[in-house]
Every structure is written in structure tokens, then in C-alpha cells.
Scaffold this motif. Structure first.
Motif, mmCIF file in Angstrom:
data_model
loop_
_atom_site.group_PDB
_atom_site.id
_atom_site.type_symbol
_atom_site.label_atom_id
_atom_site.label_comp_id
_atom_site.label_asym_id
_atom_site.label_seq_id
_atom_site.Cartn_x
_atom_site.Cartn_y
_atom_site.Cartn_z
ATOM 1 N N VAL A 88 84.984 101.860 4.498
ATOM 2 C CA VAL A 88 84.225 101.165 3.450
ATOM 3 C C VAL A 88 82.729 101.155 3.747
ATOM 4 O O VAL A 88 81.981 100.377 3.143
ATOM 5 C CB VAL A 88 84.756 99.727 3.243
ATOM 6 C CG1 VAL A 88 86.163 99.761 2.683
ATOM 7 C CG2 VAL A 88 84.710 98.918 4.527
ATOM 8 N N ASP A 89 82.286 102.011 4.643
ATOM 9 C CA ASP A 89 80.881 102.050 5.042
ATOM 10 C C ASP A 89 80.053 102.891 4.080
ATOM 11 O O ASP A 89 79.550 103.957 4.437
ATOM 12 C CB ASP A 89 80.772 102.578 6.475
ATOM 13 C CG ASP A 89 79.351 102.530 7.015
ATOM 14 O OD1 ASP A 89 78.513 101.829 6.410
ATOM 15 O OD2 ASP A 89 79.075 103.195 8.037
ATOM 16 N N GLY A 90 79.888 102.392 2.874
ATOM 17 C CA GLY A 90 79.058 103.097 1.903
ATOM 18 C C GLY A 90 77.593 103.111 2.267
ATOM 19 O O GLY A 90 76.822 103.951 1.783
ATOM 20 N N ASP A 91 77.178 102.201 3.157
ATOM 21 C CA ASP A 91 75.769 102.166 3.560
ATOM 22 C C ASP A 91 75.356 103.437 4.287
ATOM 23 O O ASP A 91 74.167 103.774 4.321
ATOM 24 C CB ASP A 91 75.516 100.953 4.459
ATOM 25 C CG ASP A 91 75.451 99.655 3.676
ATOM 26 O OD1 ASP A 91 75.254 99.720 2.449
ATOM 27 O OD2 ASP A 91 75.605 98.578 4.288
ATOM 28 N N ALA A 92 76.320 104.157 4.882
ATOM 29 C CA ALA A 92 75.975 105.413 5.565
ATOM 30 C C ALA A 92 75.377 106.407 4.572
ATOM 31 O O ALA A 92 74.400 107.103 4.881
ATOM 32 C CB ALA A 92 77.211 106.001 6.236
#
Length: 355
Positions: free
Chosen positions: A261-265
């Protein structure tokens, strides 16, 4: 060289109508195409024949336009478009230049290589690791990339074990890495990823042993993306990077998702290049082997109805489609040794805006 990518939507694994339109309007020159990276709408597992169907269709399509030269194109199909992921093709072209570009600006550079064919007992083992490392190094050199730090994504299509291959090896007195055909996909992906890490200096080759494959999760590549299929018995390698030896408006950058769920990457990549237009997203998806995401239990690994790679593709595809604003992106499941456990590489290809 001058490299470019064009995304083409598909209505089925055999649909090349939009590809034909792109050629007719001049967006794609068939003789410049070096690779086609695709997402097909099968299950992405051992029996996903949409991959081979799409490859066969593309081979015949290009043979009708460039003849035998179609055999030099790498056709890499990744099955599974769960959730909102949209089936499509990413057509990669490379035009040679007579002289080295001036100005020092690094642009998208592509290198393509194939390994030798593997025997069944070599799949998922050090023989595959070594062969992939050799092919990645050759592809990097072909792309004119002079620094490993300028390699931002390495897409590899690798083989898997079928029951026929297992039987053939057994008849010769050879043992395969596993007799579970589905698990063989993971071993093949993992060996290919470790080969990439070895080639790019991301891991210590002297400390790498066969028992590390699909066990030592601390050993991984931050740029490898590997996908297994029954439609080939070699590995096809596509290196994406930036080089001062290349020119054109396209360039690539990458990050690493720490979990599904690491869309910030991806958001960080977009924020780092506000002056450019996003052309494509390339990413890997994985179900965290710990059984937890952000300290919350997940059930992807325990679902007897749906393989965990399919769950992961749906999750990561949805997250990255939201961040990018477009579901026609390349997300492949099964990230063994591709980024940290439970996470995976994410790359963004950009197009510089013309003044």
C-alpha cells in the motif's frame, strides 16, 4: 540511440487493432521495435495461456510487416489484470544514432538480451542466476549505460517447470528444484532477480549460495521485475535506464515500495519530476510473507481459491492507478528478491515537455 515507448490498449490477447493504428499514424515504426511488454487478462499462473496466445499474435503481426526481423523482438507478456488494471501493450522502440548526443543530458536507454535455453534442473538454481547476470550485463552495455546507478528497471521474462519438463528431467536422473509447478514460478522469478542484483552489484556474489533463493529475503534487487511463464525456456531481459549516449524526450526513474500500500513511493517520483509528463508506470507486487501489512494481518497467503500473486496485483494495481490517475499500467505479481519482503520496485517513465 533514441528510445521511446507507446502504450497500446487491447480488447483481448489477440487484439492488435490499436497497434495497427499506431503504426499507420506514424507513432510506431515496426523496424525500430525492440520489445513489447504486455499485460494480458489471464490468471497469471502456470496455466495462463493468454501470455503465449498474445506472443503468437504479436509475432505473426510483426512478421507480416518486417518479416524474419520480427524474431529479434522480445515479447514479454505478464498475465493477470485483476482489479482495475487495464490490459495493454507497452511498445518499446530504439532508433540508432550516427553520433553521440551532445549536451550531457541523460535520456531513456534500452538494452535487450536473451539467455541460453535452460534445462529443467537448472531453473530456480544458480545456473539460472549466473546466466541472467551475464545477460543483464550485456544488456546494460548494449544500452550504453555507463553507471549501474543509471539502471532503473530490469524486466525479465523467465521459464517455469511444467509436468512434462519435470518428467523429462527425472528420466535423465536429474532432480528439479521443486515438483510443484506453481512454486517453480517463484523459484524462477527469484533466481532471475538475484541474477540482476548480482550483475548490478546490489549483492555480494561471493556470499550468494543456492540455498538463498526464495529463502534469504534480505538479498534483493531494487530494480528487478521478473515474470514467469510456460511460453519460453530461456530468460528475456529488458534493461531500462538513462544514458548520455541516448537522446530524446523520455527518461526513467525508480523507487521502492516498502509494502503493497506504499503509494508514496510513486508519488515521490511524480513530485521529483513536476516538469515532465508521466508516460508509463512499471511495478512489482507481492504479498508480505510475514502475513502482515502495516501490523495488520492479511489473508492473501491463506486463500485456497485465489493465488496470493493475484491478490497482490489487484492491491498494488489499485494503489498505483490511484496515484498515477491511470489504470493502464504494468503491475506484475510475485516479487521474490525484487525489493524488500512484501514490497517491490516501482519505476516511472517520463516524457519531457517540449518548450
Amino acid at each position: 540511440m533514441k528510445c521511446s515507448i507507446v502504450r497500446i490498449p487491447t480488447r483481448s490477447p489477440s487484439d492488435v487493432s490499436a497497434l495497427g493504428e499506431a503504426i499507420r499514424d506514424g507513432s510506431i515504426e515496426p523496424r525500430d521495435v525492440v520489445a513489447v511488454l504486455g499485460k494480458t487478462e489471464g490468471n497469471g499462473c502456470v496455466n495462463d495461456f493468454t501470455r503465449g496466445y498474445a506472443v503468437q499474435t504479436l509475432q505473426r503481426f510483426f512478421e507480416g510487416r518486417i518479416g524474419d526481423a520480427a524474431s529479434r523482438i522480445s515479447y514479454v507478456m505478464s498475465g493477470g489484470t485483476e482489479g482495475v488494471l487495464s490490459p495493454h501493450l507497452t511498445v518499446i522502440s530504439r532508433t540508432p544514432n550516427a553520433k553521440k548526443p551532445s549536451g550531457g543530458t541523460k535520456s531513456l536507454a534500452i538494452g535487450v538480451r536473451r539467455t541460453r535455453d535452460f534445462r529443467p534442473e537448472e531453473i530456480g538454481r544458480m545456473a539460472q542466476v549466473g546466466a541472467v547476470a551475464e545477460a543483464v550485463r550485456a544488456a546494460v552495455a548494449e544500452a550504453g549505460i555507463e553507471d549501474a546507478a543509471d539502471v532503473h528497471f530490469v524486466q525479465i521474462k523467465c521459464p517455469l517447470l511444467t509436468t512434462d519438463a519435470i518428467r523429462e528431467a527425472s528420466a535423465r536422473g536429474e532432480a528439479v528444484v521443486t515438483e510443484d509447478t506453481y512454486k517453480s514460478m517463484g523459484y524462477s522469478r527469484g533466481a532471475s532477480a538475484l541474477g540482476t542484483a548480482l550483475a548490478l552489484g546490489e549483492i555480494d556474489g561471493a556470499a550468494l549460495v543456492e540455498a538463498d533463493i526464495c529463502q534469504a529475503w534480505e538479498k534483493y534487487s531494487e530494480v528487478a521485475s521478473t515474470s514467469a511463464g510456460s511460453e519460453l525456456i530461456c530468460c528475456e531481459v529488458i534493461v531500462f535506464g538513462n544514458s548520455a549516449n541516448a537522446e530524446g524526450p523520455f527518461f526513467i526513474d525508480h523507487g521502492v515500495m516498502k509494502d503493497a500500500v506504499d503509494g508514496d513511493a510513486l508519488r515521490r517520483l511524480l513530485d521529483a519530476h513536476p516538469e515532465a509528463e508521466l508516460a508509463q508506470v512499471l511495478a512489482k507486487a507481492e504479498a508480505d510473507p510475514s502475513g502482515f501489512v502495516r501490523d495488520r494481518r492479511h489473508t492473501m497467503l491463506n486463500d485456497s481459491d485465489i493465488n496470493h500473486t493475484r491478490h497482490a496485483r489487484a492491491v498494488v494495481g489499485g494503489v498505483l492507478a490511484y496515484v498515477s490517475g491511470d489504470p493502464m499500467i504494468y503491475v506484475s505479481g510475485g516479487a521474490e528478491h525484487q525489493g524488500p519482503a512484501g514490497g517491490g520496485p516501482v519505476a516511472a517513465v517520463f516524457r519531457r515537455k517540449q518548450p
